[in-house]
Design an enzyme around this catalytic site. Structure first.
Site, PDB file in Angstrom:
ATOM      1  N   ARG A 102      57.459  15.729  72.926  1.00 43.19           N
ATOM      2  CA  ARG A 102      56.526  14.726  73.424  1.00 43.19           C
ATOM      3  C   ARG A 102      57.215  13.810  74.417  1.00 43.19           C
ATOM      4  NH1 ARG A 102      54.251  10.256  69.413  1.00 43.19           N
ATOM      5  NH2 ARG A 102      56.174   9.245  70.033  1.00 43.19           N
ATOM      6  N   CYS A 104      56.137   9.960  76.437  1.00 41.70           N
ATOM      7  CA  CYS A 104      55.151   8.878  76.466  1.00 41.70           C
ATOM      8  C   CYS A 104      55.487   7.974  77.641  1.00 41.70           C
ATOM      9  CB  CYS A 104      55.196   8.090  75.157  1.00 41.70           C
ATOM     10  SG  CYS A 104      53.972   6.767  75.070  1.00 41.70           S
TER      11      CYS A 104
END
Length: 124
Positions: A102, A104
């Site tokens: 991930r 962000c």
């Protein structure tokens, strides 16, 4: 071969793109805004918005025959990085083991005044 995926349980695309595209066992889900597909509205809080994004992603995954266990990569866009902790708590309720990769980012603005948008890639 490219296959377009569309779920009536996720918001319709708001532009010239598909909800998702599947190619050779890989599903690319466009960034999901926290729009409730039944009402066309967004909840207020970052927690509620994150949950709605993930619900939309779940509907698209299911439509294509995938699950959250198939997700290998997520990109999370926040309009305020200070919301990271609250977003992360909700996100962690869906991804509890073998978490996907991930990234962000904080961005200046998101469409329709959203606080969060999540893009996803899944592989069978």
């Amino acid at each position: 071969m490219k296959k377009i995926i569309s779920s009536q349980h996720a918001p319709k695309a708001v532009g010239p793109y598909s909800q998702a595209v599947e190619v050779n066992g890989t599903l690319y889900i466009s960034g999901q805004l926290p729009i409730n597909p039944e009402t066309g509205k967004m909840p207020e809080t970052i927690e509620e918005q994150t949950a709605q994004c993930l619900k939309n992603i779940g509907a698209i995954l299911k439509e294509a025959g995938y699950t959250f266990d198939n997700v290998v990569k997520s990109t999370v866009l926040l309009d305020n990085i200070a919301d990271f902790g609250a977003m992360n708590e909700v996100y962690a309720s869906v991804y509890t083991k073998d978490m996907p990769a991930r990234v962000c980012y904080e961005v200046a603005k998101l469409p329709m005044g959203a606080k969060v948008e999540i893009e996803t890639v899944a592989v069978k």
